[in-house]
Design a protein around this motif. Structure first.
Motif, PDB file in Angstrom:
ATOM      1  N   GLN A  74      90.503  56.506  77.685  1.00 61.21           N
ATOM      2  CA  GLN A  74      90.704  57.873  77.213  1.00 61.21           C
ATOM      3  C   GLN A  74      89.920  58.073  75.925  1.00 61.21           C
ATOM      4  O   GLN A  74      89.958  57.253  75.022  1.00 61.21           O
ATOM      5  N   GLN A  75      89.204  59.187  75.855  1.00 60.91           N
ATOM      6  CA  GLN A  75      88.330  59.457  74.719  1.00 60.91           C
ATOM      7  C   GLN A  75      88.986  60.426  73.733  1.00 60.91           C
ATOM      8  O   GLN A  75      90.080  60.923  73.977  1.00 60.91           O
ATOM      9  N   ASN A  76      88.288  60.673  72.656  1.00 60.26           N
ATOM     10  CA  ASN A  76      88.845  61.491  71.578  1.00 60.26           C
ATOM     11  C   ASN A  76      89.271  62.883  72.042  1.00 60.26           C
ATOM     12  O   ASN A  76      90.278  63.422  71.594  1.00 60.26           O
ATOM     13  N   ASP A  77      88.499  63.468  72.961  1.00 62.09           N
ATOM     14  CA  ASP A  77      88.798  64.829  73.401  1.00 62.09           C
ATOM     15  C   ASP A  77      89.807  64.880  74.560  1.00 62.09           C
ATOM     16  O   ASP A  77      90.044  65.936  75.133  1.00 62.09           O
ATOM     17  N   GLY A  78      90.370  63.718  74.914  1.00 63.98           N
ATOM     18  CA  GLY A  78      91.355  63.678  75.991  1.00 63.98           C
ATOM     19  C   GLY A  78      90.776  63.378  77.349  1.00 63.98           C
ATOM     20  O   GLY A  78      91.517  63.090  78.293  1.00 63.98           O
ATOM     21  N   SER A  79      89.456  63.450  77.485  1.00 61.27           N
ATOM     22  CA  SER A  79      88.819  63.130  78.765  1.00 61.27           C
ATOM     23  C   SER A  79      88.767  61.605  78.938  1.00 61.27           C
ATOM     24  O   SER A  79      89.094  60.851  78.011  1.00 61.27           O
TER      25      SER A  79
END
Length: 324
Positions: free
Chosen positions: A86-91
């Motif tokens: 999971q990345q910073n933007d939620g993706s």
């Protein structure tokens, strides 16, 4: 008395030469193996230790909620237990995160083989703000407000805290994360270092031809190869996800469809799930599918177990000073 000494000398000299000959033959035998030994760095320097601080510092993300180590856990073979990160933007990441251990600047990086060095990989991660959420200018500014970082960077680099120096420090740390394993001890002549099953598994690994893609220091990681060389590895044409397309995403060339960087197998027993998309949960499944799609073979359950015994002997840990 002199006669006794002389007789002992006559006996010992041939024995010494026989021992030397035996040792040289053992060294020659293991030097011819398709897999080569990894070792810890000869020394741990200040640049590596600065890179270590940065690697584990959540200041490198916009919300200070994640670090490089968030996607590369030392308790999970340098990867994560989930299929995607999971990345910073939620993706979620396109691919299953590769292990951070045993990297090299000599081979392509990234599942698509699109990155030429560890430094460039780090730079790319920061340029993609959806991953860490923090641009390079913002990160440089943030670190310059930290006296301990200002001091350490100034001691190591004449120009202090810069984008280049941040990437270099982290890269030096990552490149130092080699993981010597019991199998490396075996390659160096210690035949008791691994189990008999692991020895048999290694012989099968070579006999089946697995070493054609998984060899060298990293037991892989130095080639680009199509998944499904013998029997097609079908991806979901309806979904047509980017992770299924592989290197085609970077080149747009039809022959690069489903071509991926061959992963290193060091620490593989510690880092499920497997494959580029993290869709394979167990090592048993992974070995079976690779035999079927890459070699055109149905490997027996017994031989899969033996190969896994060998793969398990490839697990090691980084130098103690480099651990979290």
């Amino acid at each position: 008395m002199k006669r006794n000494l002389l007789s002992h000398r006559v006996i010992w000299i041939p024995l010494i030469w026989i021992l030397i000959l035996q040792l040289s033959l053992v060294a020659k035998l293991y030097a011819q193996e398709p897999i080569t030994v990894v070792k810890w760095p000869a020394e741990i320097n200040a640049e590596m230790l600065l890179g270590k601080q940065l690697f584990f510092d959540k200041m490198l993300s916009a919300k200070q909620s994640m670090s490089c180590a968030s996607c590369h856990r030392f308790d999970h073979g340098g990867s994560i237990p989930q299929a995607k990160a999971q990345q910073n933007d939620g993706s979620f990441s396109r691919y299953n995160p590769s292990s951070i251990f045993n990297l090299s600047n000599n081979y392509p990086l990234g599942w698509e083989g699109q990155i030429s060095s560890v430094e460039k990989q780090i730079s790319n991660l920061m340029f993609k703000e959806n991953i860490m959420g923090l641009s390079w200018p913002k990160l440089v500014k943030r670190l310059k407000n930290q006296p301990h970082y200002v001091r350490q960077f100034t001691q190591l680099y004449p120009d202090g805290i810069t984008q280049t120096n941040i990437a270099v420090a982290i890269a030096q740390y990552e490149l130092a994360l080699t993981t010597p394993s019991p199998f490396d001890a075996y390659l160096q002549g210690n035949q008791q270092a691994i189990s008999k099953d692991a020895v048999l598994g290694y012989e099968l690994f070579k006999r089946y031809g697995c070493v054609s893609c998984h060899q060298g220091k990293k037991v892989g990681g130095n080639l680009l190869q199509k998944i499904g060389v013998i029997n097609p590895y079908n991806y979901n044409n309806a979904k047509n996800t980017l992770s299924d397309l592989g290197r085609y995403n970077s080149t747009g060339e039809e022959h690069d469809r489903q071509v991926f960087r061959v992963p290193s197998l060091r620490n593989v027993a510690d880092s499920p799930p497997y494959f580029h998309d993290g869709s394979i949960e167990t090592l048993e499944q992974a070995v079976t599918l690779m035999g079927r799609h890459q070699l055109g073979l149905e490997i027996s359950t017994k031989n899969v177990r033996l190969i896994i015994a060998f793969l398990s002997s490839l697990s090691g840990t980084p130098h103690p000073e480099l651990l979290p």
